[in-house]
Design an enzyme around this catalytic site. Sequence first.
Site, short mmCIF file in Angstrom:
data_model
loop_
_atom_site.label_atom_id
_atom_site.label_comp_id
_atom_site.label_asym_id
_atom_site.label_seq_id
_atom_site.Cartn_x
_atom_site.Cartn_y
_atom_site.Cartn_z
N ASP A 32 34.85 4.42 108.63
CA ASP A 32 35.83 4.23 109.70
C ASP A 32 35.47 5.02 110.95
O ASP A 32 35.56 6.24 110.97
CB ASP A 32 37.19 4.70 109.14
N SER A 35 38.43 7.49 112.71
CA SER A 35 38.96 8.76 112.20
C SER A 35 37.77 9.64 111.82
O SER A 35 36.63 9.17 111.83
CB SER A 35 39.88 8.53 110.99
N ASN A 37 37.91 12.32 109.09
CA ASN A 37 37.93 13.00 107.79
C ASN A 37 37.45 12.11 106.66
O ASN A 37 37.63 10.89 106.70
CB ASN A 37 39.36 13.45 107.46
N TRP A 39 38.38 11.45 102.78
CA TRP A 39 39.35 11.75 101.72
C TRP A 39 39.31 10.65 100.67
O TRP A 39 38.92 9.51 100.97
CB TRP A 39 40.77 11.91 102.27
N TYR A 75 47.51 7.34 109.67
CA TYR A 75 46.77 6.19 110.19
C TYR A 75 47.78 5.18 110.70
O TYR A 75 48.98 5.32 110.46
CB TYR A 75 45.92 5.56 109.08
N ASP A 214 36.66 0.65 116.73
CA ASP A 214 37.23 1.11 115.46
C ASP A 214 36.93 0.17 114.30
O ASP A 214 37.60 -0.84 114.12
CB ASP A 214 38.74 1.28 115.65
N THR A 217 39.88 -0.81 111.75
CA THR A 217 41.00 -1.69 112.12
C THR A 217 40.51 -3.13 112.06
O THR A 217 39.43 -3.43 112.54
CB THR A 217 41.50 -1.35 113.55
#
EC number: 3.4.23.-
Length: 324
Positions: A32, A35, A37, A39, A75, A214, A217
Amino acid sequence: RVTEQMKNEADTEYYGVISIGTPPESFKVIFDTGSSNLWVSSSHCSAQACSNHNKFKPRQSSTYVETGKTVDLTYGTGGMRGILGQDTVSVGGGSDPNQELGESQTEPGPFQAAAPFDGILGLAYPSIAAAGAVPVFDNMGSQSLVEKDLFSFYLSGGGANGSEVMLGGVDNSHYTGSIHWIPVTAEKYWQVALDGITVNGQTAACEGCQAIVDTGTSKIVAPVSALANIMKDIGASENQGEMMGNCASVQSLPDITFTINGVKQPLPPSAYIEGDQAFCTSGLGSSGVPSNTSELWIFGDVFLRNYYTIYDRTNNKVGFAPAA
């Protein structure tokens, strides 16, 4: 350089498989650019959203290190709260030790429960990483796991396989013609200046605004009034934020042309109208943000499938070349 193959989930999401820990456990993650991070779902999470996914079990990894930090991410369509740990992460054959990652305790929102992926791997700038976590690409760079400080995406269309992200290089087989480079305007997201948007040669929206590139998305996301103008210009109607077109006449609809850094990038109706003859929606959606606050567009997968995109951290530029 490291190449990661991605699965195309019905043209809405693209995810690849990474492994975490020792011994390695596999997880499906969205790569992505919107963003920063990393996780994944974890054994700390008992929520319904986590039950359908692979869960990272830190206690079973011999290389896991606790950090004592927490992390909270939101998000557009969900979020994640959890703790920040550190472990070895392997991406496309490259092993990245001491990588900080979020382990979910809760995943609010209905979106994650049905999602085919277990987590998200963020590729935006470190400045927007929650909890000060070092992003995967930065960590790989500091350990000389990538040759160049750039990465690139090829997103397949029509539900086809073959999508890939290359960390540290460019795959020349996935584009034709020359690369058009656009300066990043804010080193947070991969944000660029958009000069204007025209339909049939007339300005339809945005006389100088900003856009975020992005990969996480699925649609092109526009401010409310900008979307209304474009829909009017192409003869579409709106239904609950989804834009409907006349499916039978897709071929006769006009291109939507985005001018970015002085170069026209036309988007044909075959790219922005999705669905079959009986029911179709457009690949444009509304951000719910009124245009007079800040006219920010999001170039999601509907736009990005048409281009091979290169994200250059050394020069802070995004490259677009026609996808092959």
